[in-house]
Design a protein around this motif. Structure first.
Motif, PDB file in Angstrom:
ATOM      1  N   UNK A 469       0.877  -1.169   0.000  1.00 31.95           N
ATOM      2  CA  UNK A 469       0.000   0.000   0.000  1.00 31.95           C
ATOM      3  C   UNK A 469       0.911   1.213   0.000  1.00 31.95           C
ATOM      4  N   UNK A 470       0.570   2.219  -0.813  1.00 29.10           N
ATOM      5  CA  UNK A 470       1.427   3.401  -0.922  1.00 29.10           C
ATOM      6  C   UNK A 470       1.289   4.252   0.339  1.00 29.10           C
ATOM      7  N   UNK A 471       2.082   3.897   1.335  1.00 26.35           N
ATOM      8  CA  UNK A 471       2.000   4.589   2.613  1.00 26.35           C
ATOM      9  C   UNK A 471       3.316   5.227   3.027  1.00 26.35           C
ATOM     10  N   UNK A 472       4.274   5.272   2.114  1.00 28.24           N
ATOM     11  CA  UNK A 472       5.548   5.921   2.404  1.00 28.24           C
ATOM     12  C   UNK A 472       5.807   7.011   1.372  1.00 28.24           C
ATOM     13  N   UNK A 473       6.181   8.173   1.855  1.00 24.68           N
ATOM     14  CA  UNK A 473       6.471   9.296   0.972  1.00 24.68           C
ATOM     15  C   UNK A 473       7.863   9.149   0.379  1.00 24.68           C
ATOM     16  N   UNK A 474       8.065   9.649  -0.821  1.00 21.74           N
ATOM     17  CA  UNK A 474       9.411   9.624  -1.409  1.00 21.74           C
ATOM     18  C   UNK A 474      10.337  10.591  -0.665  1.00 21.74           C
ATOM     19  N   UNK A 555      13.544  24.258  -0.557  1.00 25.31           N
ATOM     20  CA  UNK A 555      12.526  23.208  -0.399  1.00 25.31           C
ATOM     21  C   UNK A 555      12.148  22.616  -1.758  1.00 25.31           C
ATOM     22  N   UNK A 556      12.279  21.261  -1.867  1.00 26.34           N
ATOM     23  CA  UNK A 556      11.995  20.564  -3.126  1.00 26.34           C
ATOM     24  C   UNK A 556      10.842  19.606  -2.888  1.00 26.34           C
ATOM     25  N   UNK A 557       9.857  19.684  -3.770  1.00 26.40           N
ATOM     26  CA  UNK A 557       8.672  18.832  -3.673  1.00 26.40           C
ATOM     27  C   UNK A 557       8.865  17.603  -4.562  1.00 26.40           C
ATOM     28  N   UNK A 558       8.659  16.376  -3.967  1.00 24.65           N
ATOM     29  CA  UNK A 558       8.821  15.109  -4.707  1.00 24.65           C
ATOM     30  C   UNK A 558       7.488  14.384  -4.665  1.00 24.65           C
ATOM     31  N   UNK A 567       3.274  12.922  -1.717  1.00 24.53           N
ATOM     32  CA  UNK A 567       4.312  13.920  -1.940  1.00 24.53           C
ATOM     33  C   UNK A 567       5.045  14.166  -0.634  1.00 24.53           C
ATOM     34  N   UNK A 568       6.254  14.692  -0.777  1.00 23.35           N
ATOM     35  CA  UNK A 568       7.036  15.089   0.390  1.00 23.35           C
ATOM     36  C   UNK A 568       7.913  16.265   0.010  1.00 23.35           C
ATOM     37  N   UNK A 569       8.197  17.088   1.019  1.00 26.65           N
ATOM     38  CA  UNK A 569       9.073  18.233   0.800  1.00 26.65           C
ATOM     39  C   UNK A 569      10.400  17.951   1.489  1.00 26.65           C
ATOM     40  N   UNK A 570      11.468  17.980   0.696  1.00 25.39           N
ATOM     41  CA  UNK A 570      12.814  17.718   1.197  1.00 25.39           C
ATOM     42  C   UNK A 570      13.650  18.975   1.009  1.00 25.39           C
ATOM     43  N   UNK A 571      14.380  19.322   2.023  1.00 27.45           N
ATOM     44  CA  UNK A 571      15.143  20.576   1.996  1.00 27.45           C
ATOM     45  C   UNK A 571      16.570  20.284   1.577  1.00 27.45           C
ATOM     46  N   UNK A 572      17.057  21.026   0.587  1.00 25.66           N
ATOM     47  CA  UNK A 572      18.425  20.922   0.100  1.00 25.66           C
ATOM     48  C   UNK A 572      19.195  22.134   0.618  1.00 25.66           C
ATOM     49  N   UNK A 573      20.261  21.904   1.372  1.00 24.02           N
ATOM     50  CA  UNK A 573      21.093  22.977   1.918  1.00 24.02           C
ATOM     51  C   UNK A 573      22.204  23.284   0.932  1.00 24.02           C
ATOM     52  N   UNK A 574      22.269  24.563   0.517  1.00 22.35           N
ATOM     53  CA  UNK A 574      23.268  25.004  -0.460  1.00 22.35           C
ATOM     54  C   UNK A 574      24.181  26.001   0.249  1.00 22.35           C
ATOM     55  N   UNK A 575      25.494  25.757   0.215  1.00 26.95           N
ATOM     56  CA  UNK A 575      26.488  26.591   0.891  1.00 26.95           C
ATOM     57  C   UNK A 575      27.254  27.393  -0.138  1.00 26.95           C
ATOM     58  N   UNK A 576      27.429  28.679   0.157  1.00 33.39           N
ATOM     59  CA  UNK A 576      28.189  29.558  -0.732  1.00 33.39           C
ATOM     60  C   UNK A 576      29.659  29.385  -0.420  1.00 33.39           C
ATOM     61  N   UNK A 577      30.473  29.157  -1.459  1.00 31.09           N
ATOM     62  CA  UNK A 577      31.892  28.871  -1.301  1.00 31.09           C
ATOM     63  C   UNK A 577      32.712  29.958  -1.965  1.00 31.09           C
TER      64      UNK A 577
END
Length: 778
Positions: A469-474, A555-558, A567-577
């Protein structure tokens, strides 16, 4: 004068008789035989053939023959001389008339002829009147040896039923007599025992079959062969030999069952492979000719099987399939035995096989319940509520009484917590929701037990599949460490991302990526879905500044393709170099760390250098101190070693005066001169001896302790740490006083040891030792 040499007497004389011209023949009669003499017309030798028969000499000497020259006037003027083999010892010659005599018995088997030379000389002049002539005296053979079989007794083997005239073997005898003279060595073979089955060839000794013989009737024959010399004439010698002739087996007999009908029984509880019984077919042959194979024929081949016991040649009937008394109670099985190796010569005599009937009765038994299926496969959706139906198993008592059945689950407690079964109808339900991501399959074992006979139990495997059963978010498969350079340009790819989902998908997973709604309008980055379950993160502006903002949280929506989709929202941390356009992960990672601390790279290098110098300094100080302490401790150890005398001898008692040298205990201690320590040894010993009488509470004992303490405090070589020195007080309860060796370095000139004699017999030896030492000093 013409002359000729005497030839070999038998063969050469015949040649001369035929070929020599001018020869005349006349008969000369000797004592026991006739001789033929030859005379030349001209001058020369005249001789007779010389023969002698072995072992027939009864009177010595025995006349053999005569040699005579044609110049002999018989006036005694000529002398005959004989030389060569046996001359003088076996043969002698009359020097006046040339007659030759034998003076010993001869054996042709030892020597068959003798070669001699004859000479005639003038008695007066001793000159030869004829040249030397060589001649032969041949020993004639008589029948004095019996024939012998050198290789007997003989053993031969021939296949049974061999045709008449087949050669079996050959026997050979030998005879020591001369085969070239007479019949003494001519042998004749005959059969004394063995008719009418065998025959022998008279001249060759070859034994042959005289008729066909069956090994199963008789497998061994004893044949006696006789051989005679002189062609079997009267007076001939004979010998016999035995020949054992064995008939080897051939496959000329077919197998035959001992019984035409067998009765057997088998329980319906018997497992597959059970031996039901044995059948036996007999074969008169032996060895591999008696080997046979058994077969089952007819409709029973799927239920029963038969194999051959190679040791006993029996047929073992085995159960190939379980039987059921309620289904079929009797079987009629046809078993066949066939020779394994067949001789094609006897195929025309009929098939080499036999058949029999085996009646097998099935015995009724109280059987355990039987499930309707060998195993069950059931399905249930994950997350189903507790008490949801999984499936039903069914078992039935196959016996006629149809006993009720009780069901149960026999697996461990874990499965019993997930499933339960109704013991009356076999219904399986869940006891708690199932999670496919934890276990996609559950294997349980269900038993069915007869209520009337609890010992009758059967079991079946039940395989339960948990449907997805589809009970887990990506979600992201890992943590992404993403950097962007300050001098980057718009539209540059800085990161590729993907997703995972713990759920199963029938058509395969497919994910969709996009920016979350809240970041769509004011985002510095964009997301591009690659339509292959991955997406790319791109910059949406030119250049970034660490002073303004070091981290960006995107924030990225999958979205997955499950039913229903999640659906799930996963946060991508981007660092300035601090870089131009190419990202160096190592440099960016530690640059970010320093920047977050507010330190520059130069400051960090300086701090690390200071820490390194401090560590080196501390290690050097510790090493120097440890080396100094080690040197002081080693010196102290040497001091201790100077004053220790150790004895490991057990000793032999009072009477053992040689176990140790007591003078070593009285050796004066060597004092250290390099230490500025007060020499108070004499005072200490004096105080110590007084302490033995007054006890630890005396002022003398306290003074002794104070002196030792002062000595330790003023010692410059003592280690730089406090030490505890313990002094034990021996006490004043001993009538004998102290036996301590602490005072052994003092002179005992003023000591009186007479009191030792008062201590009793145990100290008698010690008292005598010290008394003798004192008398010696006096």
């Amino acid at each position: 004068m013409n002359y000729y040499t005497l030839p070999s007497l038998v063969l050469i004389l015949a040649q001369l008789w035929l070929c020599t011209p001018g020869m005349q023949r006349k008969s000369i009669k000797s004592a026991d035989q006739s001789f033929t003499a030859f005379r030349r017309v001209k001058r020369g030798w005249i001789w007779e053939p010389l023969f002698v028969t072995e072992e027939q000499i009864t009177k010595m000497p025995l006349y053999v023959g005569q040699l005579k020259s044609d110049l002999d006037k018989q006036d005694g003027s000529l002398q005959y001389i004989l030389t060569g083999e046996g001359a003088g010892s076996i043969f002698i010659i009359d020097e006046y008339n040339g007659k030759i005599y034998v003076i010993q018995k001869l054996d042709r088997e030892k020597k068959s002829f003798y070669t001699l030379r004859a000479q005639v000389i003038n008695r007066n002049t001793h000159l030869p009147v004829e040249p030397d002539s060589e001649f032969i005296i041949k020993v004639r053979d008589i029948n004095d040896h019996e024939p012998q079989f050198l290789d007997g007794p003989y053993v031969a083997t021939i296949p049974e039923m061999s045709p008449e005239g087949t050669s079996v073997t050959q026997v050979t005898a030998t005879d020591g007599d001369d085969p070239s003279y007479g019949n003494s060595a001519r042998l004749l073979y005959s059969l004394i025992q063995g008719q009418p089955y065998f025959s022998v060839e008279p001249k060759t000794g070859v034994i042959r079959m005289a008729s066909q013989m069956d090994r199963e009737t008789k497998d061994q024959y004893l044949v006696i062969i006789q051989v005679k010399d002189m062609v079997g004439q009267a007076g001939a010698f004979s010998a016999t030999a035995t020949v054992t002739i064995n008939l080897s087996d051939i496959n000329d007999n077919a197998p035959k069952f001992q019984q035409r009908l067998y009765y057997m029984s088998v329980s319906e509880e018997a497992p597959v492979g059970t031996t039901i019984g044995r059948v036996m077919a007999e074969d008169s042959d032996i060895g591999e000719n008696a080997a046979m194979n058994y077969f089952i024929e007819g409709d029973s081949t799927d239920v029963f099987d038969i194999i051959t016991d190679n040791e006993t040649q029996e047929g073992l009937i085995l159960l190939k399939k379980r039987v059921d008394y309620e289904a079929k109670r009797r079987y009629s099985v046809q078993a066949k035995a066939v020779n394994r190796y067949i001789d094609e010569r006897f195929l025309e005599e009929g098939p080499f096989e036999d058949t029999t009937i085996v009646k097998i009765n099935v015995q009724d038994a109280d059987e355990p319940p039987v499930f309707t299926l060998e195993n069950y496969v059931m399905e249930i959706a994950e997350g189903a509520l507790s008490g949801s139906l999984v499936g039903v198993v069914t078992a039935k008592d196959p016996d006629n009484d149809d006993s009720p059945v009780r069901y149960s689950i026999v697996n461990g407690m874990i499965l019993k917590r997930l499933f339960s079964i109704n013991e009356h109808n076999g219904t399986i339900i869940t006891t708690k929701p199932l999670d496919r991501e934890i276990a996609a399959w559950h294997n349980i074992t269900v038993t069915a037990t007869e209520t009337r006979n609890p010992e009758k139990i059967s079991e079946v495997n039940v395989y339960i599949q948990v449907l997805n059963v589809n009970d887990h978010e990506p979600e992201f498969p890992k943590y992404y460490e993403t950097f962007v350079c300050e001098n980057t340009f718009s539209g540059q790819l800085i990161q590729n991302i993907s997703a995972v989902d713990k759920d199963d998908s029938i058509e395969g997973h497919h994910f969709f990526f996009s920016l979350a709604q809240e970041a769509t309008n004011n985002s510095h980055f964009t997301v591009k879905d690659n339509q292959d379950n991955t997406a790319g993160i791109f910059t949406a502006q030119n250049g970034f500044s660490r002073q303004e903002q070091l981290f960006f949280y995107l924030p990225i929506l999958i979205l997955d393709n499950g039913i229903p989709p999640l659906t799930s929202t996963n946060t991508l941390t981007i660092t300035v170099c601090d870089c131009d356009t190419e990202v160096n992960i190592f440099f960016c990672r530690y640059g970010t760390f320093l920047y977050s601390l507010g330190l520059s790279t130069e400051a960090l290098v300086a701090v690390l250098a200071c820490i390194l110098i401090l560590l080196v300094f501390i290690l050097a100080v510790l090493a120097i101190r440890q080396q100094h302490e080690k040197s002081l401790f080693s010196e102290k150890i040497e001091e201790f070693r100077e004053n220790i005398v150790r004895y490991d001898d057990e000793g032999g008692g009072e009477e053992d005066t040689e176990a140790f040298d007591i003078s070593a205990l009285r050796t004066r201690t060597v004092m250290r001169t390099h230490k500025p320590r007060k020499n108070i040894t004499t005072e200490i010993h004096s105080l110590y001896r007084q302490s033995l009488q007054v006890g630890p509470d005396s002022a003398v004992f306290r003074q002794f302790i104070s002196e030792k303490l002062e000595e330790a405090n003023t010692d410059p070589s003592a280690p730089p740490y406090d030490s505890l020195q313990t002094y034990a007080f021996e006490g004043t309860g001993s009538l004998a006083g102290s036996l301590s060796s602490l005072g052994s370095n003092m002179s005992d000139m003023d000591q009186n040891y007479e009191y030792l004699a008062e201590w009793g017999p145990k100290f008698k030896q010690l008292a005598s030792m010290y008394a003798s030492r004192r008398n010696g000093r006096d």
